[in-house]
Design a protein around this motif. Sequence first.
Motif, PDB file in Angstrom:
ATOM      1  N   ARG A 114      -4.555  16.443  41.983  1.00 51.22           N
ATOM      2  CA  ARG A 114      -5.259  16.400  43.272  1.00 51.22           C
ATOM      3  C   ARG A 114      -4.455  15.586  44.277  1.00 51.22           C
ATOM      4  O   ARG A 114      -3.675  14.712  43.921  1.00 51.22           O
ATOM      5  CB  ARG A 114      -6.661  15.807  43.121  1.00 51.22           C
ATOM      6  N   VAL A 115      -4.676  15.911  45.537  1.00 45.41           N
ATOM      7  CA  VAL A 115      -4.171  15.124  46.658  1.00 45.41           C
ATOM      8  C   VAL A 115      -5.346  14.958  47.614  1.00 45.41           C
ATOM      9  O   VAL A 115      -5.960  15.941  48.016  1.00 45.41           O
ATOM     10  CB  VAL A 115      -3.011  15.829  47.399  1.00 45.41           C
ATOM     11  N   ALA A 116      -5.667  13.723  47.947  1.00 50.66           N
ATOM     12  CA  ALA A 116      -6.731  13.452  48.911  1.00 50.66           C
ATOM     13  C   ALA A 116      -6.110  12.781  50.130  1.00 50.66           C
ATOM     14  O   ALA A 116      -5.199  11.959  50.006  1.00 50.66           O
ATOM     15  CB  ALA A 116      -7.804  12.555  48.302  1.00 50.66           C
ATOM     16  N   VAL A 117      -6.603  13.152  51.300  1.00 50.81           N
ATOM     17  CA  VAL A 117      -6.160  12.532  52.547  1.00 50.81           C
ATOM     18  C   VAL A 117      -7.413  12.090  53.285  1.00 50.81           C
ATOM     19  O   VAL A 117      -8.361  12.863  53.425  1.00 50.81           O
ATOM     20  CB  VAL A 117      -5.352  13.522  53.418  1.00 50.81           C
ATOM     21  N   THR A 118      -7.408  10.834  53.727  1.00 44.98           N
ATOM     22  CA  THR A 118      -8.533  10.312  54.494  1.00 44.98           C
ATOM     23  C   THR A 118      -8.050   9.919  55.882  1.00 44.98           C
ATOM     24  O   THR A 118      -6.898   9.543  56.063  1.00 44.98           O
ATOM     25  CB  THR A 118      -9.179   9.086  53.814  1.00 44.98           C
ATOM     26  N   GLY A 119      -8.944  10.015  56.830  1.00 49.30           N
ATOM     27  CA  GLY A 119      -8.608   9.645  58.190  1.00 49.30           C
ATOM     28  C   GLY A 119      -9.860   9.383  58.997  1.00 49.30           C
ATOM     29  O   GLY A 119     -10.980   9.568  58.509  1.00 49.30           O
ATOM     30  N   THR A 120      -9.664   8.977  60.223  1.00 48.32           N
ATOM     31  CA  THR A 120     -10.762   8.718  61.145  1.00 48.32           C
ATOM     32  C   THR A 120     -10.453   9.427  62.450  1.00 48.32           C
ATOM     33  O   THR A 120      -9.347   9.297  62.974  1.00 48.32           O
ATOM     34  CB  THR A 120     -10.918   7.197  61.387  1.00 48.32           C
ATOM     35  N   ASP A 121     -11.435  10.182  62.958  1.00 48.15           N
ATOM     36  CA  ASP A 121     -11.188  10.897  64.209  1.00 48.15           C
ATOM     37  C   ASP A 121     -11.273   9.937  65.395  1.00 48.15           C
ATOM     38  O   ASP A 121     -11.550   8.741  65.234  1.00 48.15           O
ATOM     39  CB  ASP A 121     -12.114  12.116  64.346  1.00 48.15           C
ATOM     40  N   HIS A 122     -11.038  10.448  66.586  1.00 49.10           N
ATOM     41  CA  HIS A 122     -10.994   9.601  67.777  1.00 49.10           C
ATOM     42  C   HIS A 122     -12.357   9.031  68.166  1.00 49.10           C
ATOM     43  O   HIS A 122     -12.446   8.139  68.997  1.00 49.10           O
ATOM     44  CB  HIS A 122     -10.368  10.359  68.949  1.00 49.10           C
ATOM     45  N   ASP A 123     -13.433   9.554  67.553  1.00 48.86           N
ATOM     46  CA  ASP A 123     -14.768   9.006  67.790  1.00 48.86           C
ATOM     47  C   ASP A 123     -15.171   8.005  66.713  1.00 48.86           C
ATOM     48  O   ASP A 123     -16.322   7.596  66.646  1.00 48.86           O
ATOM     49  CB  ASP A 123     -15.801  10.143  67.856  1.00 48.86           C
ATOM     50  N   GLY A 124     -14.222   7.658  65.821  1.00 47.64           N
ATOM     51  CA  GLY A 124     -14.497   6.674  64.780  1.00 47.64           C
ATOM     52  C   GLY A 124     -15.192   7.232  63.555  1.00 47.64           C
ATOM     53  O   GLY A 124     -15.701   6.466  62.730  1.00 47.64           O
TER      54      GLY A 124
END
Length: 200
Positions: A114-124
């Motif tokens: 597996r590969v997981a990617v996490t992030g936060t959009d410009h609205d938090g």
Amino acid sequence: MSASPRPYLHPVRTLAGVTVTDAAPDSHTHQFGISVAFPELDGCNFWGGRTFIAGHGPAWLDNHGIQRHRRWTRRTGAGYGGILWRGPAVTGVARVLGPAGADLHHVHGHTADRVAVTGTDHDGRPWTMIFTPGDEVTARDRWFVRARDYPGVCSSLTWDEPFTLAPGESVQRHVIAVVADGVLPPASAAGLTGAARATT
């Protein structure tokens, strides 16, 4: 300069409505959500943008063709070409998680369950995307993973050697994508990976 038009999925959203794909961003107008893209098939570029040339790197070529081929090949060395996810713009840095933990270098260029990617959009609003091979053949493909400039994951059919199909032959790959709200810890990502595989 061509985008190499192709079918793609965008926008892909979490249940809370957070968009986890991007299409034709200003920095890479040839990248589209979730799509099948190859930098070179029998001399033609189906990735869009610049063509990778071994020993030189990316170069603008007039080689964007139509999708009708007798044989598929790719120049070695680029490390991408297959089922590609182009992630959205993020606030801060996208984080990559693999079975060995939070380290891009443990999954980029390697096989992994597996590969997981996490992030936060410009609205938090945080999100997580998880990719896992859906069968044993796909599990042998290496992952192309990018977190700098933009998040991207590709199950690469041709990491370091050409992939050739004779006339009449076909190829199949099965990548499962899990779309989730929030930043998932590794244990939750592993659990969702197992659950996703069990339902496909």
